[in-house]
Write a protein that holds these residues in place. Structure first.
Motif, PDB file in Angstrom:
ATOM      1  N   CYS A  99      59.256  95.107 -15.707  1.00  0.00           N
ATOM      2  CA  CYS A  99      60.565  94.514 -15.412  1.00  0.00           C
ATOM      3  C   CYS A  99      61.389  95.568 -14.699  1.00  0.00           C
ATOM      4  CB  CYS A  99      61.237  94.058 -16.710  1.00  0.00           C
ATOM      5  SG  CYS A  99      62.820  93.260 -16.448  1.00  0.00           S
ATOM      6  N   GLU A 100      61.325  95.559 -13.372  1.00  0.00           N
ATOM      7  CA  GLU A 100      62.093  96.525 -12.568  1.00  0.00           C
ATOM      8  C   GLU A 100      63.447  95.872 -12.279  1.00  0.00           C
ATOM      9  OE1 GLU A 100      62.895  99.213 -11.295  1.00  0.00           O
ATOM     10  OE2 GLU A 100      63.498  98.977  -9.211  1.00  0.00           O
ATOM     11  N   GLY A 101      64.454  96.410 -12.983  1.00  0.00           N
ATOM     12  CA  GLY A 101      65.785  95.811 -12.876  1.00  0.00           C
ATOM     13  C   GLY A 101      66.098  94.976 -14.114  1.00  0.00           C
ATOM     14  N   THR A 102      65.929  95.595 -15.284  1.00  0.00           N
ATOM     15  CA  THR A 102      66.160  94.848 -16.536  1.00  0.00           C
ATOM     16  C   THR A 102      67.615  94.364 -16.637  1.00  0.00           C
ATOM     17  OG1 THR A 102      66.276  97.033 -17.558  1.00  0.00           O
ATOM     18  CG2 THR A 102      64.333  95.758 -18.009  1.00  0.00           C
ATOM     19  N   ASN A 103      68.538  95.185 -16.159  1.00  0.00           N
ATOM     20  CA  ASN A 103      69.946  94.749 -16.188  1.00  0.00           C
ATOM     21  C   ASN A 103      70.146  93.532 -15.300  1.00  0.00           C
ATOM     22  OD1 ASN A 103      71.258  96.655 -17.895  1.00  0.00           O
ATOM     23  ND2 ASN A 103      70.995  98.194 -16.281  1.00  0.00           N
ATOM     24  N   PHE A 130      61.586 111.684 -14.691  1.00  0.00           N
ATOM     25  CA  PHE A 130      62.731 112.410 -14.159  1.00  0.00           C
ATOM     26  C   PHE A 130      63.374 111.548 -13.085  1.00  0.00           C
ATOM     27  CE2 PHE A 130      62.445 117.164 -15.116  1.00  0.00           C
ATOM     28  CZ  PHE A 130      61.792 116.954 -16.317  1.00  0.00           C
ATOM     29  N   TYR A 131      64.397 112.103 -12.482  1.00  0.00           N
ATOM     30  CA  TYR A 131      65.005 111.436 -11.330  1.00  0.00           C
ATOM     31  C   TYR A 131      64.302 111.897 -10.058  1.00  0.00           C
ATOM     32  CZ  TYR A 131      68.752 109.489 -14.138  1.00  0.00           C
ATOM     33  OH  TYR A 131      69.469 108.766 -15.051  1.00  0.00           O
ATOM     34  N   MET A 132      64.547 111.161  -8.984  1.00  0.00           N
ATOM     35  CA  MET A 132      63.956 111.529  -7.690  1.00  0.00           C
ATOM     36  C   MET A 132      64.937 111.200  -6.576  1.00  0.00           C
ATOM     37  SD  MET A 132      60.420 110.086  -5.977  1.00  0.00           S
ATOM     38  CE  MET A 132      59.210 111.155  -6.737  1.00  0.00           C
TER      39      MET A 132
HETATM   40  O1  LIG Z   1      67.463 100.303 -11.345  1.00  0.00           O
HETATM   41  C1  LIG Z   1      66.465 100.717 -11.860  1.00  0.00           C
HETATM   42  C2  LIG Z   1      66.218 100.411 -13.274  1.00  0.00           C
HETATM   43  O2  LIG Z   1      64.853 100.209 -13.590  1.00  0.00           O
HETATM   44  P1  LIG Z   1      64.457  99.534 -15.000  1.00  0.00           P
HETATM   45  O3  LIG Z   1      64.832 100.468 -16.092  1.00  0.00           O
HETATM   46  O4  LIG Z   1      62.970  99.420 -14.836  1.00  0.00           O
HETATM   47  O5  LIG Z   1      65.124  98.221 -15.096  1.00  0.00           O
HETATM   48  C3  LIG Z   1      65.532 101.531 -11.022  1.00  0.00           C
HETATM   49  O6  LIG Z   1      65.308 100.878  -9.825  1.00  0.00           O
HETATM   50  C4  LIG Z   1      66.099 102.936 -10.678  1.00  0.00           C
HETATM   51  O7  LIG Z   1      65.198 103.618  -9.869  1.00  0.00           O
HETATM   52  C5  LIG Z   1      66.263 103.898 -11.795  1.00  0.00           C
HETATM   53  O8  LIG Z   1      65.593 103.485 -12.941  1.00  0.00           O
HETATM   54  C6  LIG Z   1      67.653 104.350 -12.028  1.00  0.00           C
HETATM   55  O9  LIG Z   1      68.292 104.905 -10.943  1.00  0.00           O
HETATM   56  C7  LIG Z   1      67.756 105.367 -13.137  1.00  0.00           C
HETATM   57  O10 LIG Z   1      68.749 104.903 -13.906  1.00  0.00           O
HETATM   58  P2  LIG Z   1      70.292 105.414 -13.782  1.00  0.00           P
HETATM   59  O11 LIG Z   1      70.353 106.605 -14.641  1.00  0.00           O
HETATM   60  O12 LIG Z   1      71.063 104.254 -14.308  1.00  0.00           O
HETATM   61  O13 LIG Z   1      70.586 105.669 -12.349  1.00  0.00           O
END
Ligand SMILES: O=C(COP(=O)(O)O)[C@@H](O)[C@H](O)[C@H](O)[C@H](O)COP(=O)(O)O
Ligand SMILES: [Mn+2]
Ligand SMILES: [Mn+2]
Length: 345
Positions: A99-103, A130-132
């Motif tokens: 689930c990419e984009g759970t929010n 980590f972050y990228m």
């Molecule tokens: O938006 C994202 C959330 O992914 P997910 O947890 O699978 O729903 C990803 O596309 C982002 O790449 C990334 O997870 C996000 O930037 C890191 O979270 P944040 O600290 O809120 O920036």
């Protein structure tokens, strides 16, 4: 790879997307994630393969996950030697984000997808949680843009490569405080910014498709998502670079540990001796063959979301293969019961 996995991989992302979409807009982030994980695991375990999860995602926020190191597929079962010819089956590595984009799912917003990338063993960079910092751009700008250059310089290069003015470029950036200066610079350079709350995989891959009206992704997201994006971009010939971010001061969040020093130690322990290395798509997805599959959960730039109807659902997926050099958009009708009618289009 296509011969090993076949079209079954489409069903893996479809099942995850359908499960998650049932919880769309319910405000239940973890549940939307968890059902996608379970559906993905269940369907993957029905495939005649020897798979291993190298990117499971979810560590950073205790979200439900397919575990890193988890073995999936019929040919990893204890009785595998009775049902599979283990000498003939290659071992494959799998990066998943069920689930990419759970929010986005939880709040009924656009841009979420169930997604995975596959390669032979060792073919995907096992990115730490980590972050990228990422730079994605169309194929025409591949190897002309560079993440070491300023956003202003890269925008000028993309504009030259695409033959359109900087004002006609749209850059996707995650809406985060860490991107305040980046957003200001892109705007100052004349380009337009599309801020997204979540979902940078979709944004990265959209750069490879003209007509998406997305010409670059810039800024910091998660590293596992970077590898999955890179797998698609490598197959599509688009530009993708990523650099790990290990200094909590840069992302302004404690999610990646207390200190830069402890993070460097963690990376070293994982065998990453140059924490500042800039990776390109071919290094993040270095396998001889790479397969990518995604299915829209909510509607997005690349794919429509899951649409339920009486007795069934319709999904749209994208499957990209380096082996067959194809990017397939797959429109599927799923019949749960006996639907009263099936719509042609
Ligand atoms: O938006 C994202 C959330 O992914 P997910 O947890 O699978 O729903 C990803 O596309 C982002 O790449 C990334 O997870 C996000 O930037 C890191 O979270 P944040 O600290 O809120 O920036
Ligand atoms: Mn994600
Ligand atoms: Mn996720």
């Amino acid at each position: 790879m296509d011969n090993v996995i076949g079209l079954e991989i489409i069903e893996v992302v479809e099942q995850a997307a359908i499960a998650s979409a049932r919880l769309m807009g319910k405000g239940l982030k973890d549940e939307a994630d968890s059902v996608a994980v379970e559906a993905m695991r269940e369907r993957m375990n029905k495939i005649h393969m020897r798979g291993r999860i190298v990117i499971g995602e979810g560590e950073r926020d205790d979200a439900p996950m397919l575990y890193i190191g988890e073995e999936v597929g019929i040919c990893t079962r204890e009785d595998a030697k009775d049902v599979c010819n283990l000498d003939e089956l290659i071992e494959i590595d799998i990066a998943v984000d069920p689930c990419e984009g759970t929010n986005l799912v939880a709040y009924g917003q656009n841009g979420s997808m169930a997604v995975l990338a596959i390669s032979e063993k060792g073919g995907l960079f096992a990115a730490p949680d980590f972050y990228m910092n990422k730079l994605a751009a169309p194929a025409a700008a591949k190897n002309h843009v560079d993440i070491r250059k300023t956003p202003t310089e890269n925008l000028k290069i993309i504009s030259d490569c695409l033959g359109r003015s900087v004002e006609d470029l749209v850059v996707v950036v995650m809406d985060r405080p860490r991107h305040k200066d980046l957003i200001a610079e892109i705007r100052q350079a004349g380009a337009r910014v599309r801020l997204i709350s979540d979902g940078d995989v979709s944004a990265a891959i959209s750069c490879a498709f003209s007509g998406s009206n997305i010409h670059a992704l810039m800024g910091i997201g998660a590293a596992p998502e970077g590898v999955i994006s890179a797998a698609a971009m490598r197959c599509l010939g688009g530009h993708f670079q990523g650099q790990l971010i290990y200094d909590p001061a840069v992302v302004k969040t404690g999610l990646i540990g207390e200190s830069k020093e402890s993070n460097i130690a963690r990376l070293t322990a994982m065998g990453i001796t140059d924490p500042d290395k800039i990776y390109n798509a071919e290094e993040l997805a270095s396998g001889e063959t790479v397969l990518f599959a995604a299915c829209g959960i909510t509607p997005g730039t690349l794919m429509d979301g899951v649409r339920f109807f009486g007795g069934g659902a319709r999904t749209e997926s994208l499957v990209i293969s380096s082996q067959s050099k194809t990017a397939r958009f797959v429109d599927t009708i799923h019949m749960f019961d006996q639907p009263k009618s099936l719509q042609l289009k």
